[in-house]
Design a protein around this motif. Structure first.
Motif, PDB file in Angstrom:
ATOM      1  N   ALA A 102     -23.458 -21.362  40.565  1.00 44.41           N
ATOM      2  CA  ALA A 102     -24.462 -20.604  41.315  1.00 44.41           C
ATOM      3  C   ALA A 102     -25.157 -19.621  40.389  1.00 44.41           C
ATOM      4  O   ALA A 102     -24.564 -19.112  39.432  1.00 44.41           O
ATOM      5  CB  ALA A 102     -23.816 -19.845  42.479  1.00 44.41           C
ATOM      6  N   THR A 103     -26.444 -19.361  40.661  1.00 45.36           N
ATOM      7  CA  THR A 103     -27.244 -18.417  39.896  1.00 45.36           C
ATOM      8  C   THR A 103     -27.949 -17.460  40.840  1.00 45.36           C
ATOM      9  O   THR A 103     -28.537 -17.881  41.838  1.00 45.36           O
ATOM     10  CB  THR A 103     -28.296 -19.148  39.040  1.00 45.36           C
ATOM     11  OG1 THR A 103     -27.638 -20.052  38.153  1.00 45.36           O
ATOM     12  CG2 THR A 103     -29.125 -18.162  38.227  1.00 45.36           C
ATOM     13  N   PHE A 104     -27.879 -16.180  40.525  1.00 47.74           N
ATOM     14  CA  PHE A 104     -28.541 -15.148  41.318  1.00 47.74           C
ATOM     15  C   PHE A 104     -29.278 -14.215  40.354  1.00 47.74           C
ATOM     16  O   PHE A 104     -28.879 -13.077  40.147  1.00 47.74           O
ATOM     17  CB  PHE A 104     -27.528 -14.364  42.148  1.00 47.74           C
ATOM     18  CG  PHE A 104     -26.526 -15.223  42.875  1.00 47.74           C
ATOM     19  CD1 PHE A 104     -26.827 -15.770  44.124  1.00 47.74           C
ATOM     20  CD2 PHE A 104     -25.291 -15.491  42.311  1.00 47.74           C
ATOM     21  CE1 PHE A 104     -25.899 -16.558  44.795  1.00 47.74           C
ATOM     22  CE2 PHE A 104     -24.358 -16.274  42.976  1.00 47.74           C
ATOM     23  CZ  PHE A 104     -24.669 -16.808  44.227  1.00 47.74           C
ATOM     24  N   GLY A 105     -30.326 -14.700  39.713  1.00 49.91           N
ATOM     25  CA  GLY A 105     -31.051 -13.892  38.731  1.00 49.91           C
ATOM     26  C   GLY A 105     -30.203 -13.668  37.499  1.00 49.91           C
ATOM     27  O   GLY A 105     -29.885 -14.606  36.763  1.00 49.91           O
ATOM     28  N   SER A 106     -29.804 -12.411  37.263  1.00 52.61           N
ATOM     29  CA  SER A 106     -29.003 -12.081  36.081  1.00 52.61           C
ATOM     30  C   SER A 106     -27.508 -12.185  36.353  1.00 52.61           C
ATOM     31  O   SER A 106     -26.696 -11.772  35.521  1.00 52.61           O
ATOM     32  CB  SER A 106     -29.336 -10.661  35.608  1.00 52.61           C
ATOM     33  OG  SER A 106     -28.994  -9.716  36.605  1.00 52.61           O
ATOM     34  N   ILE A 107     -27.156 -12.743  37.512  1.00 53.21           N
ATOM     35  CA  ILE A 107     -25.750 -12.923  37.887  1.00 53.21           C
ATOM     36  C   ILE A 107     -25.481 -14.410  38.059  1.00 53.21           C
ATOM     37  O   ILE A 107     -26.255 -15.123  38.700  1.00 53.21           O
ATOM     38  CB  ILE A 107     -25.411 -12.184  39.203  1.00 53.21           C
ATOM     39  CG1 ILE A 107     -25.712 -10.687  39.070  1.00 53.21           C
ATOM     40  CG2 ILE A 107     -23.953 -12.410  39.589  1.00 53.21           C
ATOM     41  CD1 ILE A 107     -25.566  -9.918  40.372  1.00 53.21           C
ATOM     42  N   GLU A 108     -24.379 -14.874  37.486  1.00 56.48           N
ATOM     43  CA  GLU A 108     -24.022 -16.289  37.611  1.00 56.48           C
ATOM     44  C   GLU A 108     -22.544 -16.439  37.933  1.00 56.48           C
ATOM     45  O   GLU A 108     -21.720 -15.609  37.526  1.00 56.48           O
ATOM     46  CB  GLU A 108     -24.349 -17.050  36.318  1.00 56.48           C
ATOM     47  CG  GLU A 108     -25.833 -17.106  36.019  1.00 56.48           C
ATOM     48  CD  GLU A 108     -26.164 -17.882  34.760  1.00 56.48           C
ATOM     49  OE1 GLU A 108     -27.355 -18.171  34.547  1.00 56.48           O
ATOM     50  OE2 GLU A 108     -25.232 -18.182  33.977  1.00 56.48           O
TER      51      GLU A 108
END
Length: 340
Positions: free
Chosen positions: A73-79
């Motif tokens: 999963a990817t959430f912008g600068s968070i993975e």
């Protein structure tokens, strides 16, 4: 009893061990380098001393030598990544590098990893972030090996915390378990036949003790800062579990083995502030101020986190590493045979 081993010899023997037990030449070389470096830094407990147990976990099918961390999963600068029960060191190196890349792209990057295995010396990844010019805040949960403060049975983990700060005069790298002594450190004292310098946990009768074997047997390590360390352990476990959607200390403990743990790799790129010279002056000011304080006893001095590790490395490169004879014999035996 100890033997003195040079870095080149240890690296080659470990490369042979890992190559014989299912790793490609490249991965075997990486694992050998990481375990040797940990020993060079003076952390035998999470370097050479952990090799036999790691190989045992592979033989029992608890570590999949072919599995690697994959992004889910990817959430912008968070993975988020799933480690698929792969080797903890290789998974952690990959996620550290990914967090560094995200930090350079966004100023800050966070990678949360689930279903991975023991990353050995957590400081490995702190030194890696600092060498890349990034601040690193990294932590992992573990199996239950400490009682929550006021409790009797082990319910919390000694969840290591690493904070790394790049500094031109020597990187600052805090690497600590949340127990007064890590279990690897307890075992290192046991191997040397030494008592602990301070009480490190409770024995089977519920008494604080300096005997490492008694603490290992009871799995009741003493938290740093007593109730404060206990609370910090719970919070880090919560963060690692929530951010990765992985296993908590509770669930890891139910497995019967310390496998499929949850980890967090947070990196900050201080270059975004465009004041590197000021940053270094401020860091040096703090280090110099603490260095200049009068010692408690004659001949003593104060250190910043990571300073003694650098001294250990320089000494061990020049003079060789003192290794338990029992451990070295076990490792060299592994270099001669494959798993059954």
């Amino acid at each position: 009893m100890t033997v003195t081993i040079q870095a080149a010899e240890m690296t080659e023997v470990l490369r042979q061990v890992f190559a014989l037990h299912g790793f490609t030449d490249a991965d075997a070389a990486t694992l050998a380098r990481v375990h040797t470096e940990s020993t060079l830094y003076g952390v035998n407990s999470h370097g050479i001393d952990r090799v036999a147990k790691f190989i045992d976990y592979i033989g029992r099918g608890l570590v999949d030598t072919d599995a690697r961390a994959a992004r889910v999963a990817t959430f912008g600068s968070i993975e988020r990544y799933d480690g698929h029960s792969g080797p903890g060191v290789l998974n952690a190196l990959h996620c550290t590098d990914r967090a560094i890349t995200l930090a350079r792209e966004h100023g800050m990057g966070l990678v949360a990893l689930r279903n991975t295995n023991h990353w050995m010396r957590g400081g490995t990844y702190g030194w890696r972030t600092a060498a890349a010019g990034c601040i690193g805040i990294l932590f992992t949960n573990t199996t239950h090996n400490m009682p929550a403060w006021g409790g009797r049975d082990p319910r919390t983990g000694n969840n290591p915390l690493i904070i790394a700060i790049p500094r031109a005069g020597g990187h600052v790298v805090l690497d600590m378990a949340l127990s007064q002594f890590s279990f690897g450190g307890l075992n290192a004292h046991r191997l040397r036949g030494e008592e602990l310098p301070f009480p490190g946990g409770w024995d089977a009768q519920g008494q604080l003790t300096t005997t490492p074997a008694d603490i290992i047997a009871s799995e009741r390590a003493l938290p740093i800062g007593y109730w404060k360390g206990s609370a910090l352990s719970m919070v880090l476990d919560m963060l690692a579990t929530l951010l990765s959607a992985g296993n908590s200390t509770y669930r890891i403990g139910q497995r019967g083995h310390e496998t499929d743990v949850s980890q967090v790799f947070l990196c900050i790129d201080p270059a975004r502030f465009h004041d590197r010279d000021l940053q270094q002056r401020l860091l040096d000011e703090i280090v110099d101020y603490n260095h200049s304080g009068p010692p408690l006893r004659e001949g003593q001095r104060t250190y910043y986190p990571g300073e003694r590790a650098l001294q250990n490395m320089q000494h061990n490169l020049a003079h060789g590493m003192a290794v338990s004879m029992e451990v070295w014999r076990e490792v060299t035996d592994l270099a001669q045979r494959t798993t059954i």
